[in-house]
Design an enzyme around this catalytic site. Structure first.
Site, PDB file in Angstrom:
ATOM      1  N   ALA A  32      51.652  24.801  48.169  1.00 10.79           N
ATOM      2  CA  ALA A  32      52.220  25.712  49.169  1.00 10.79           C
ATOM      3  C   ALA A  32      52.218  27.118  48.549  1.00 10.79           C
ATOM      4  O   ALA A  32      53.250  27.785  48.439  1.00 10.79           O
ATOM      5  CB  ALA A  32      53.607  25.289  49.631  1.00 10.79           C
ATOM      6  N   HIS A  37      52.622  32.618  43.065  1.00  8.80           N
ATOM      7  CA  HIS A  37      51.648  31.749  42.399  1.00  8.80           C
ATOM      8  C   HIS A  37      50.340  32.511  42.149  1.00  8.80           C
ATOM      9  O   HIS A  37      49.742  32.410  41.076  1.00  8.80           O
ATOM     10  CB  HIS A  37      51.304  30.546  43.283  1.00  8.80           C
ATOM     11  CG  HIS A  37      52.431  29.605  43.563  1.00  8.80           C
ATOM     12  ND1 HIS A  37      52.921  29.393  44.828  1.00  8.80           N
ATOM     13  CD2 HIS A  37      53.154  28.798  42.750  1.00  8.80           C
ATOM     14  CE1 HIS A  37      53.879  28.477  44.789  1.00  8.80           C
ATOM     15  NE2 HIS A  37      54.062  28.108  43.545  1.00  8.80           N
ATOM     16  N   GLU A 150      59.084  33.554  35.802  1.00  9.76           N
ATOM     17  CA  GLU A 150      60.473  33.766  35.365  1.00  9.76           C
ATOM     18  C   GLU A 150      61.466  33.365  36.449  1.00  9.76           C
ATOM     19  O   GLU A 150      62.660  33.293  36.198  1.00  9.76           O
ATOM     20  CB  GLU A 150      60.689  35.234  34.978  1.00  9.76           C
ATOM     21  CG  GLU A 150      60.033  35.568  33.664  1.00  9.76           C
ATOM     22  CD  GLU A 150      60.305  36.992  33.216  1.00  9.76           C
ATOM     23  OE1 GLU A 150      60.860  37.774  34.008  1.00  9.76           O
ATOM     24  OE2 GLU A 150      59.938  37.303  32.069  1.00  9.76           O
ATOM     25  N   ASP A 152      61.803  30.513  37.566  1.00 14.08           N
ATOM     26  CA  ASP A 152      62.369  29.284  36.995  1.00 14.08           C
ATOM     27  C   ASP A 152      62.568  29.546  35.497  1.00 14.08           C
ATOM     28  O   ASP A 152      61.900  28.947  34.655  1.00 14.08           O
ATOM     29  CB  ASP A 152      61.406  28.122  37.240  1.00 14.08           C
ATOM     30  CG  ASP A 152      61.147  27.928  38.722  1.00 14.08           C
ATOM     31  OD1 ASP A 152      61.986  27.332  39.390  1.00 14.08           O
ATOM     32  OD2 ASP A 152      60.107  28.418  39.220  1.00 14.08           O
ATOM     33  N   SER A 187      59.265  31.568  47.308  1.00 14.63           N
ATOM     34  CA  SER A 187      59.381  30.153  46.964  1.00 14.63           C
ATOM     35  C   SER A 187      58.692  29.347  48.051  1.00 14.63           C
ATOM     36  O   SER A 187      58.744  29.726  49.236  1.00 14.63           O
ATOM     37  CB  SER A 187      60.854  29.762  46.886  1.00 14.63           C
ATOM     38  OG  SER A 187      60.976  28.354  46.937  1.00 14.63           O
ATOM     39  N   SER A 188      58.080  28.236  47.668  1.00 14.86           N
ATOM     40  CA  SER A 188      57.461  27.364  48.673  1.00 14.86           C
ATOM     41  C   SER A 188      58.526  26.869  49.641  1.00 14.86           C
ATOM     42  O   SER A 188      58.248  26.625  50.815  1.00 14.86           O
ATOM     43  CB  SER A 188      56.781  26.178  47.988  1.00 14.86           C
ATOM     44  OG  SER A 188      55.854  26.664  47.040  1.00 14.86           O
ATOM     45  N   ARG A 189      59.762  26.720  49.161  1.00 13.95           N
ATOM     46  CA  ARG A 189      60.854  26.224  50.025  1.00 13.95           C
ATOM     47  C   ARG A 189      61.247  27.248  51.095  1.00 13.95           C
ATOM     48  O   ARG A 189      61.864  26.879  52.088  1.00 13.95           O
ATOM     49  CB  ARG A 189      62.077  25.838  49.196  1.00 13.95           C
ATOM     50  CG  ARG A 189      61.873  24.575  48.374  1.00 13.95           C
ATOM     51  CD  ARG A 189      63.149  24.160  47.669  1.00 13.95           C
ATOM     52  NE  ARG A 189      62.979  22.930  46.896  1.00 13.95           N
ATOM     53  CZ  ARG A 189      62.545  22.882  45.646  1.00 13.95           C
ATOM     54  NH1 ARG A 189      62.234  23.999  45.022  1.00 13.95           N
ATOM     55  NH2 ARG A 189      62.416  21.727  45.019  1.00 13.95           N
TER      56      ARG A 189
HETATM   57  P1  AMP Z   1      56.207  25.699  41.813  1.00 11.45           P
HETATM   58  O1  AMP Z   1      54.999  25.510  42.656  1.00 11.45           O
HETATM   59  O2  AMP Z   1      57.416  26.136  42.575  1.00 11.45           O
HETATM   60  O3  AMP Z   1      56.464  24.554  40.871  1.00 11.45           O
HETATM   61  O4  AMP Z   1      55.888  26.949  40.889  1.00 11.45           O
HETATM   62  C1  AMP Z   1      54.742  26.953  40.049  1.00 11.45           C
HETATM   63  C2  AMP Z   1      54.875  28.118  39.113  1.00 11.45           C
HETATM   64  O5  AMP Z   1      54.957  29.331  39.854  1.00 11.45           O
HETATM   65  C3  AMP Z   1      56.143  28.049  38.249  1.00 11.45           C
HETATM   66  O6  AMP Z   1      55.838  28.496  36.946  1.00 11.45           O
HETATM   67  C4  AMP Z   1      57.070  28.981  38.959  1.00 11.45           C
HETATM   68  O7  AMP Z   1      58.050  29.554  38.118  1.00 11.45           O
HETATM   69  C5  AMP Z   1      56.103  30.033  39.467  1.00 11.45           C
HETATM   70  N1  AMP Z   1      56.686  30.739  40.589  1.00 11.45           N
HETATM   71  C6  AMP Z   1      57.219  30.209  41.724  1.00 11.45           C
HETATM   72  N2  AMP Z   1      57.722  31.164  42.521  1.00 11.45           N
HETATM   73  C7  AMP Z   1      57.504  32.347  41.871  1.00 11.45           C
HETATM   74  C8  AMP Z   1      57.794  33.703  42.168  1.00 11.45           C
HETATM   75  N3  AMP Z   1      58.441  34.066  43.271  1.00 11.45           N
HETATM   76  N4  AMP Z   1      57.428  34.644  41.276  1.00 11.45           N
HETATM   77  C9  AMP Z   1      56.794  34.294  40.126  1.00 11.45           C
HETATM   78  N5  AMP Z   1      56.495  33.033  39.788  1.00 11.45           N
HETATM   79  C10 AMP Z   1      56.837  32.062  40.641  1.00 11.45           C
END
Ligand code: AMP
Length: 282
Positions: A32, A37, A150, A152, A187-189
């Site tokens: 997503a 990303h 950052e 997370d 965020s994907s959420r």
């Molecule tokens: P996820 O798909 O949510 O597991 O995120 C994959 C990677 O993208 C992780 O390292 C997250 O910290 C990073 N990430 C997610 N949202 C953001 C954002 N808004 N800004 C920067 N990095 C992000």
């Protein structure tokens, strides 16, 4: 773009690249994909000859089955976004069975206490799931550098600890938080929020900015009370935790100490959708 749905063909494809000592950048995601990303992927493209992106909604890091079931899965759109960025990217999008076989369980890790606070405290088992999948992916992909957001921040510190403790030869790069037009952390959420909830969720980062300003001059107890009150007054939000913690230990604190770097961390529910954010305070 090269897409692999199984680890065996991916490993076969990467073997000569690894043998030739080419630089491999790796961006693990759960799909997503949004601009946050894509910024990580772009950084990897800029710094490495080869970029591998993984899309895998890792079941073992979800403590809430409803969150796992409702997590957005948009592989076709994700493939399009990655291809638009660069057609040479290698995408790894395995099935749960390909990664875990018949036993979808996580290993148990000791991250020297980083795993017991905040996200770890409120999402039992979450960081064992994260450790399991990240270690596995780093072992099969063998990247030179791996990129984490950052947003997370606790996860970023835990991945650095995982790599150090297991002597995995990779450099972990932390990347800044990408935000929507109203400053809500991407965020994907966010896709699951209504338009109104998404707009109102700007209060999360606005509160963190207020906290940063107050951090200079007010005691931490007053700041904690301010945040609690802010969310008590906004009934569509349910504050799960707010913490000010030292960046190294991630231990939430009530007193500032000299020469330490602090961050504020927050987790908020909006209509059962969990959002997190963080800000550096000094
Ligand atoms: P996820 O798909 O949510 O597991 O995120 C994959 C990677 O993208 C992780 O390292 C997250 O910290 C990073 N990430 C997610 N949202 C953001 C954002 N808004 N800004 C920067 N990095 C992000």
């Amino acid at each position: 773009m090269h897409i692999f749905f199984g680890k065996a063909p991916l490993i076969a494809h990467l073997r000569p690249i690894i043998s030739a000592n080419s630089t491999i950048g790796f961006v693990p995601t759960m799909g997503a994909l949004h601009a946050g990303h894509l910024a990580l992927i772009q950084r990897s493209l800029d710094e490495n000859k080869i970029t591998v992106v993984s899309i895998f909604v890792n079941p073992t890091q979800f403590n809430n089955p409803d969150d796992l079931a409702k997590y957005p899965r948009t592989l076709d759109e994700d493939i399009q976004k990655i291809t638009e960025l660069n057609s040479e990217i290698i995408l790894f999008a395995p099935s749960v069975e390909d990664i875990y076989g018949q036993n979808t369980i996580s290993q148990t890790f000791d991250f020297d206490g980083l795993e017991n606070v905040m996200e770890g405290k409120f999402r039992p088992g979450h960081f064992n799931g994260v450790g399991t999948i990240v270690k596995y992916l780093l072992e099969i992909i063998q990247p030179t550098k791996a990129y984490f957001g950052e947003k997370d921040f606790q996860q970023l510190q835990i991945v650095k600890k995982l790599v150090a403790k297991n002597h995995i030869p990779v450099t972990i790069i932390g990347c800044p938080i990408a935000r929507e037009h109203n400053q809500l952390a991407m965020s994907s959420r966010n896709e699951r929020l209504s338009a109104e909830e998404r707009e109102k969720a700007s209060i999360i980062y606005q509160t963190l900015l207020e906290v940063k300003e107050k951090f200079e001059k007010e005691d931490l107890k007053t700041i904690y009370q301010y945040v609690q009150k802010t969310f008590d007054n906004n009934t569509i939000f349910d504050l799960e935790y707010f913490a000010i913690a030292d960046e190294e230990s991630l231990l939430p604190c009530l007193e500032k100490e000299k020469n330490k770097k602090y961050r504020a961390f927050i987790a908020v529910f909006v209509n059962n959708i969990r959002l997190i954010d963080t800000i550096s305070l000094n």
